[in-house]
Design a protein around this motif. Structure first.
Motif, short mmCIF file in Angstrom:
data_model
loop_
_atom_site.label_atom_id
_atom_site.label_comp_id
_atom_site.label_asym_id
_atom_site.label_seq_id
_atom_site.Cartn_x
_atom_site.Cartn_y
_atom_site.Cartn_z
N UNK A 94 0.95 3.22 -2.13
CA UNK A 94 -0.18 4.03 -2.61
C UNK A 94 -0.91 3.33 -3.75
N UNK A 95 -0.18 2.71 -4.66
CA UNK A 95 -0.80 1.98 -5.77
C UNK A 95 -1.67 0.85 -5.24
N UNK A 96 -1.15 0.13 -4.25
CA UNK A 96 -1.93 -0.95 -3.65
C UNK A 96 -3.19 -0.40 -2.97
N UNK A 97 -3.02 0.69 -2.21
CA UNK A 97 -4.15 1.31 -1.52
C UNK A 97 -5.23 1.74 -2.50
N UNK A 98 -4.82 2.35 -3.62
CA UNK A 98 -5.78 2.80 -4.64
C UNK A 98 -6.60 1.65 -5.19
N UNK A 99 -6.00 0.47 -5.25
CA UNK A 99 -6.67 -0.71 -5.79
C UNK A 99 -7.41 -1.49 -4.69
N UNK A 100 -7.34 -1.00 -3.45
CA UNK A 100 -8.00 -1.68 -2.35
C UNK A 100 -7.26 -2.94 -1.90
N UNK A 101 -5.96 -2.99 -2.16
CA UNK A 101 -5.14 -4.14 -1.78
C UNK A 101 -4.20 -3.77 -0.64
N UNK A 102 -3.82 -4.77 0.13
CA UNK A 102 -2.87 -4.56 1.23
C UNK A 102 -1.69 -5.50 1.05
N UNK A 103 -0.52 -5.01 1.34
CA UNK A 103 0.68 -5.84 1.31
C UNK A 103 0.77 -6.63 2.61
N UNK A 104 1.39 -7.79 2.53
CA UNK A 104 1.64 -8.59 3.72
C UNK A 104 2.88 -8.09 4.45
N UNK A 105 3.81 -7.54 3.68
CA UNK A 105 5.08 -7.04 4.20
C UNK A 105 5.36 -5.67 3.59
N UNK A 106 6.04 -4.81 4.35
CA UNK A 106 6.42 -3.49 3.86
C UNK A 106 7.90 -3.27 4.11
N UNK A 107 8.53 -2.59 3.17
CA UNK A 107 9.93 -2.23 3.36
C UNK A 107 10.16 -0.87 2.72
N UNK A 108 10.92 -0.05 3.43
CA UNK A 108 11.25 1.29 2.97
C UNK A 108 12.76 1.39 2.84
N UNK A 109 13.25 1.61 1.63
CA UNK A 109 14.68 1.61 1.35
C UNK A 109 15.43 2.64 2.17
N UNK A 110 14.86 3.82 2.36
CA UNK A 110 15.57 4.85 3.13
C UNK A 110 15.74 4.44 4.59
N UNK A 111 14.90 3.53 5.09
CA UNK A 111 15.07 3.03 6.47
C UNK A 111 16.22 2.03 6.58
N UNK A 112 16.77 1.63 5.44
CA UNK A 112 17.93 0.73 5.43
C UNK A 112 19.24 1.52 5.45
N UNK A 113 19.12 2.84 5.55
CA UNK A 113 20.31 3.69 5.59
C UNK A 113 20.76 4.15 4.22
#
Length: 137
Positions: A94-113
């Motif tokens: 969300x912070x990146x989106x607010x600044x108009x930036x995009x990440x090259x990679x995404x990771x969600x800790x809860x998806x790691x179990x």
């Protein structure tokens, strides 16, 4: 008497180029970590900081709550940006989106179990699990 030994790079030039390009892709990642108050938020920053400390030649860490200035600087230096979110609130993204930036990679800790629980549920084995996942990206 000269040596007729050849290096691996001379014997397999295509393999050497492949290795160089793989190394090049794995270098220079800024981990933009959520750093929220829950255990998963705390784990993101601990994992990012630990990895940046262990491998400063490959990783930098930045906390989302401090803003995107470091992301902009790293992007201009050719770093890939990894948005490391702790949970489905996706604070770093969300912070990146607010600044108009995009990440090259995404990771969600809860998806790691790793379950989002109380703030004190921060275990070293969770940090290591996140680090392994980042290294595998």
């Amino acid at each position: 008497m000269g040596s007729a030994r050849m290096t691996n790079n001379e014997l397999m030039p295509d393999r050497a180029k492949e290795k160089e390009s793989t190394v090049g892709r794995r270098k220079n990642i800024l981990i933009f970590a959520c750093s929220g108050l829950s255990n998963t938020g705390k784990l993101t920053m601990q994992a990012a900081s630990t990895l940046a400390f262990r491998r400063p030649d490959m990783y930098r860490a930045a906390a989302a709550h401090k803003g995107v200035d470091m992301v902009e600087d790293a992007a201009s230096e050719g770093f890939r940006i990894l948005a490391l979110d702790g949970c489905t609130d996706r604070c770093a993204t969300k912070k990146l989106d607010e600044a108009g930036l995009k990440a090259d990679l995404y990771m969600l800790v809860t998806e790691l179990g790793i379950e989002k629980t109380r703030p004190s549920d921060v275990k070293p084995e969770y940090v290591e699990k996140i680090i392994r996942a980042i290294r595998d990206t």
